[in-house]
Design an enzyme around this catalytic site. Structure first.
Site, short mmCIF file in Angstrom:
data_model
loop_
_atom_site.label_atom_id
_atom_site.label_comp_id
_atom_site.label_asym_id
_atom_site.label_seq_id
_atom_site.Cartn_x
_atom_site.Cartn_y
_atom_site.Cartn_z
N ARG A 147 29.59 52.31 43.83
CA ARG A 147 29.84 53.78 43.67
C ARG A 147 28.98 54.36 44.80
O ARG A 147 28.24 53.68 45.59
CB ARG A 147 28.80 54.22 42.42
CG ARG A 147 29.44 53.57 40.95
CD ARG A 147 28.78 54.18 39.71
NE ARG A 147 29.23 53.77 38.60
CZ ARG A 147 28.90 52.47 38.06
NH1 ARG A 147 28.11 51.65 38.59
NH2 ARG A 147 29.61 52.13 36.91
N LYS A 172 24.35 52.27 37.36
CA LYS A 172 24.75 53.27 36.36
C LYS A 172 24.27 52.48 35.27
O LYS A 172 24.67 51.19 34.76
CB LYS A 172 26.20 53.62 36.20
CG LYS A 172 26.46 54.81 35.25
CD LYS A 172 27.76 55.12 35.51
CE LYS A 172 28.02 56.28 34.46
NZ LYS A 172 29.35 57.08 34.70
N HIS A 278 34.76 58.22 46.18
CA HIS A 278 34.87 57.62 44.84
C HIS A 278 36.35 56.82 44.49
O HIS A 278 36.45 55.83 44.05
CB HIS A 278 34.41 58.35 43.82
CG HIS A 278 34.18 57.70 42.41
ND1 HIS A 278 33.12 57.09 42.34
CD2 HIS A 278 34.84 57.73 41.16
CE1 HIS A 278 33.16 56.34 41.11
NE2 HIS A 278 34.19 56.88 40.49
N ARG A 281 36.47 53.34 45.21
CA ARG A 281 36.19 52.60 44.03
C ARG A 281 37.44 52.32 43.38
O ARG A 281 37.56 51.06 42.89
CB ARG A 281 34.61 53.06 43.51
CG ARG A 281 34.53 52.31 42.29
CD ARG A 281 33.35 52.84 41.55
NE ARG A 281 33.08 52.80 40.20
CZ ARG A 281 32.44 51.60 39.87
NH1 ARG A 281 31.81 50.67 40.75
NH2 ARG A 281 32.16 51.46 38.48
N HIS A 304 31.22 48.05 34.44
CA HIS A 304 31.48 48.61 33.41
C HIS A 304 30.97 48.16 32.22
O HIS A 304 31.12 46.90 32.19
CB HIS A 304 33.22 49.14 33.19
CG HIS A 304 33.34 49.89 34.29
ND1 HIS A 304 35.02 49.65 34.71
CD2 HIS A 304 33.02 50.85 34.89
CE1 HIS A 304 35.39 50.80 35.34
NE2 HIS A 304 34.26 51.39 35.62
N TYR A 313 42.73 51.21 34.81
CA TYR A 313 43.58 50.91 35.97
C TYR A 313 44.58 50.33 35.66
O TYR A 313 45.55 50.42 36.42
CB TYR A 313 42.41 49.97 36.67
CG TYR A 313 41.22 50.99 37.38
CD1 TYR A 313 41.22 51.77 38.18
CD2 TYR A 313 40.05 50.57 36.75
CE1 TYR A 313 40.25 52.59 38.51
CE2 TYR A 313 38.92 51.17 37.07
CZ TYR A 313 39.17 52.28 38.09
OH TYR A 313 38.06 53.06 38.41
#
Length: 332
Positions: A147, A172, A278, A281, A304, A313
């Site tokens: 990120r 995150k 971003h 990414r 994630h 995706y």
């Protein structure tokens, strides 16, 4: 006494906001951005209701404020949900008031959007139009899937050239993870760190080599803030005063500089997509899937928590004829 927005503060407001900041810092270790946004939203809530104290308000006032943000302020669903989280924190953590009805307030539904993705050829065109440290940062974003703020806050000790890995600390969700160090950036990254080491040694001579350490690490590791390993890989070109510590020192590079450089490169490349740092990414993830990498592997690289987040995706790959052939083409 005037508030930052020019309005008059009630006597209790400064103390209330100080308590809010202290609670965020001491107990929850939220980022400075979250802290700033929570204080801003709490202030807006109080001003919206004509400076009434939050203790004197309830569900009706909270819902009225959230409706105001959505209808008149036209804020995004994420901002509306953050406002609800800020008020939950204010009531429970600062005022010590448990309000079960706040849990029943309906959160705004965030739209499920297909991410903007650049093809490999488009990524190449963008990278060719970037220079210096911004080019290196952009290549790392595409090559690692980090990120924006993860690469901006990268520390020297987190780059492992021997193992060709980058350790991402406190990503995150306060999670650590490991991603690859692309061979294509090794030479440039080593050269950058050599220049960065010279800057660090100059700072050391001036007595300004101390760097910000998260949480209680300063007490746990005395002297770590002036060590080479804890320095930011991508440091600012000047000193600045820390918003929390009040200490003047060299902080990390301002992410807005990379965002502007990326915007210029996208325009120069003639790409009409609204691509940002971003986007690199997102492009990293789709490139891995196109190469045949397993969805779980991509999930781990991106950090994630749920594979369902990574599955978005696969929808990108099914667009434009990937995986599904148009019936029009079958006529030929």
């Amino acid at each position: 006494m005037n508030a930052p927005d020019g309005s008059q503060n009630t006597p209790s407001e400064p103390r209330l906001f100080d308590q809010l900041r202290d609670r965020i810092r001491l107990k929850h270790h939220y980022s400075i951005r979250t802290e700033t946004q929570y204080v801003h939203l709490a202030r807006r809530y109080i001003l919206f209701h004509h400076k009434r104290h939050p203790r004197d308000m309830g569900a009706a006032e909270v819902e009225a404020f959230l409706t105001h943000l959505a209808v008149e302020g036209q804020v995004a669903a994420a901002t509306q949900n953050q406002a609800l989280s800020a008020l939950l924190f204010l009531y429970r953590e600062v005022l010590g008031v448990d309000l079960p009805w706040l849990d029943d307030v309906v959160r705004a539904k965030r739209p499920q959007r297909i991410p903007v993705v650049l093809s490999r050829a488009e990524v190449q065109r963008v990278l060719e139009r970037m220079e210096g440290v911004h080019a290196l940062l952009a290549r790392l974003l595409y090559g690692t899937g980090m990120r924006l703020m993860e690469v901006i806050r990268l520390r020297v000790k987190e780059v492992d050239f021997d193992r060709s890995e980058i350790l991402i600390r406190d990503g995150k969700g306060a999670k650590d993870r490991v991603t690859m160090l692309p061979e294509a950036v090794v030479t440039d990254l080593r050269a950058h760190l050599l220049r960065r080491r010279h800057v660090f040694e100059d700072d050391l001579q001036k007595g300004k080599s101390a760097v910000y350490l998260p949480y209680a690490l300063q007490r746990k590791y005395p002297g770590a803030d002036t060590s080479w390993g804890w320095q930011y890989v991508f440091a600012s070109g000047s000193y600045s005063v820390g918003p929390r510590s009040g200490v003047e020192r060299r902080h990390h590079l301002d992410e807005k500089l990379l965002q502007r450089a990326m915007k210029k490169a996208v325009l120069a490349a003639g790409i009409a997509k609204p691509a940002t740092p971003h986007t690199l990414r997102h492009s990293f993830a789709t490139s891995l899937l196109e190469s045949g990498d397993d969805i779980r592997t991509v999930q781990e690289r991106l950090g994630h928590a749920d594979v369902a987040t990574t599955m978005i995706y696969t929808h990108v790959l099914n667009k434009g004829g990937r995986g599904v052939r148009s019936p029009l083409d079958a006529l030929d």
